[in-house]
Motif scaffolding. Sequence first.
Motif, PDB file in Angstrom:
ATOM      1  N   PRO A 225     -37.265  11.971  29.957  1.00 58.23           N
ATOM      2  CA  PRO A 225     -38.027  12.495  31.093  1.00 58.23           C
ATOM      3  C   PRO A 225     -38.774  11.355  31.786  1.00 58.23           C
ATOM      4  O   PRO A 225     -39.358  10.496  31.115  1.00 58.23           O
ATOM      5  N   VAL A 226     -38.728  11.345  33.111  1.00 56.18           N
ATOM      6  CA  VAL A 226     -39.406  10.324  33.906  1.00 56.18           C
ATOM      7  C   VAL A 226     -40.160  11.003  35.035  1.00 56.18           C
ATOM      8  O   VAL A 226     -39.802  12.092  35.479  1.00 56.18           O
ATOM      9  N   GLU A 227     -41.213  10.341  35.502  1.00 55.33           N
ATOM     10  CA  GLU A 227     -41.984  10.890  36.618  1.00 55.33           C
ATOM     11  C   GLU A 227     -41.240  10.749  37.937  1.00 55.33           C
ATOM     12  O   GLU A 227     -41.345  11.604  38.809  1.00 55.33           O
ATOM     13  N   ASP A 228     -40.520   9.655  38.100  1.00 55.59           N
ATOM     14  CA  ASP A 228     -39.843   9.369  39.362  1.00 55.59           C
ATOM     15  C   ASP A 228     -38.393   8.998  39.077  1.00 55.59           C
ATOM     16  O   ASP A 228     -38.097   7.871  38.685  1.00 55.59           O
ATOM     17  N   ILE A 229     -37.485   9.947  39.244  1.00 54.95           N
ATOM     18  CA  ILE A 229     -36.084   9.702  38.908  1.00 54.95           C
ATOM     19  C   ILE A 229     -35.461   8.639  39.801  1.00 54.95           C
ATOM     20  O   ILE A 229     -34.639   7.849  39.351  1.00 54.95           O
ATOM     21  N   GLU A 230     -35.848   8.598  41.072  1.00 53.82           N
ATOM     22  CA  GLU A 230     -35.311   7.583  41.985  1.00 53.82           C
ATOM     23  C   GLU A 230     -35.624   6.182  41.458  1.00 53.82           C
ATOM     24  O   GLU A 230     -34.749   5.317  41.395  1.00 53.82           O
ATOM     25  N   GLN A 231     -36.863   5.983  41.063  1.00 51.38           N
ATOM     26  CA  GLN A 231     -37.292   4.680  40.550  1.00 51.38           C
ATOM     27  C   GLN A 231     -36.573   4.357  39.239  1.00 51.38           C
ATOM     28  O   GLN A 231     -36.121   3.227  39.029  1.00 51.38           O
ATOM     29  N   ALA A 232     -36.443   5.337  38.351  1.00 51.08           N
ATOM     30  CA  ALA A 232     -35.777   5.120  37.067  1.00 51.08           C
ATOM     31  C   ALA A 232     -34.301   4.770  37.259  1.00 51.08           C
ATOM     32  O   ALA A 232     -33.787   3.843  36.636  1.00 51.08           O
TER      33      ALA A 232
ATOM     34  N   GLY B  23     -28.452  19.857  42.211  1.00 54.67           N
ATOM     35  CA  GLY B  23     -27.895  21.179  42.477  1.00 54.67           C
ATOM     36  C   GLY B  23     -28.571  22.333  41.776  1.00 54.67           C
ATOM     37  O   GLY B  23     -27.960  23.369  41.576  1.00 54.67           O
ATOM     38  N   GLY B  24     -29.796  22.190  41.364  1.00 55.11           N
ATOM     39  CA  GLY B  24     -30.506  23.250  40.652  1.00 55.11           C
ATOM     40  C   GLY B  24     -30.984  22.752  39.309  1.00 55.11           C
ATOM     41  O   GLY B  24     -30.324  21.928  38.685  1.00 55.11           O
ATOM     42  N   GLY B  25     -32.121  23.225  38.879  1.00 55.37           N
ATOM     43  CA  GLY B  25     -32.728  22.730  37.642  1.00 55.37           C
ATOM     44  C   GLY B  25     -33.382  21.385  37.905  1.00 55.37           C
ATOM     45  O   GLY B  25     -33.590  21.001  39.059  1.00 55.37           O
ATOM     46  N   PRO B  26     -33.684  20.657  36.862  1.00 55.73           N
ATOM     47  CA  PRO B  26     -34.350  19.367  37.084  1.00 55.73           C
ATOM     48  C   PRO B  26     -33.399  18.359  37.727  1.00 55.73           C
ATOM     49  O   PRO B  26     -32.179  18.443  37.553  1.00 55.73           O
ATOM     50  N   LEU B  27     -33.959  17.423  38.477  1.00 50.34           N
ATOM     51  CA  LEU B  27     -33.156  16.307  38.972  1.00 50.34           C
ATOM     52  C   LEU B  27     -32.756  15.499  37.759  1.00 50.34           C
ATOM     53  O   LEU B  27     -33.598  15.168  36.916  1.00 50.34           O
ATOM     54  N   ILE B  28     -31.476  15.172  37.643  1.00 54.25           N
ATOM     55  CA  ILE B  28     -30.976  14.515  36.438  1.00 54.25           C
ATOM     56  C   ILE B  28     -29.839  13.567  36.786  1.00 54.25           C
ATOM     57  O   ILE B  28     -29.081  13.816  37.720  1.00 54.25           O
ATOM     58  N   ALA B  29     -29.745  12.479  36.045  1.00 50.18           N
ATOM     59  CA  ALA B  29     -28.649  11.519  36.204  1.00 50.18           C
ATOM     60  C   ALA B  29     -28.182  11.114  34.809  1.00 50.18           C
ATOM     61  O   ALA B  29     -28.997  10.802  33.942  1.00 50.18           O
TER      62      ALA B  29
END
Length: 122
Positions: free
Chosen positions: A67-74, A101-107
């Motif tokens: 889990p991260v606060e800022d996914i773009e930055q991570a 597409g729904g739920g948490p932003l994830i990569a």
Amino acid sequence: MFGKTKAFSGFSVNDLAAAKAFYGDTLGLAVSESNGLLTLHIAGGTDILVYPKPDHVPATFTILNFPVEDIEQAVDALAARGVHFQRYEQLKTDEKGIFRGGGPLIAWFTDPAGNVLSVLQD
């Protein structure tokens, strides 16, 4: 029965040295090595065992989620360290590999042994 036992998880890799470099250097986790095994020391006091397995097959599920606060930055920071993000046909991701597409932003990305990990917006 196990209510007071500190359980831990583990997973296999095919190259312990590559795993140690990836988890320690690329991801910046505290990693220790003892008796031919690695231990990942995750925030919150959780330890995860990493063991070599000659006939290793990558897990078919996400073995670790960060889990991260800022996914773009991570995602940008990991990409700068050489991490490549997974693209799945059934899950539309953006140009960075982030699923929105729904739920948490994830990569999702993989370790050197092909095991799947993720970063997700907390």
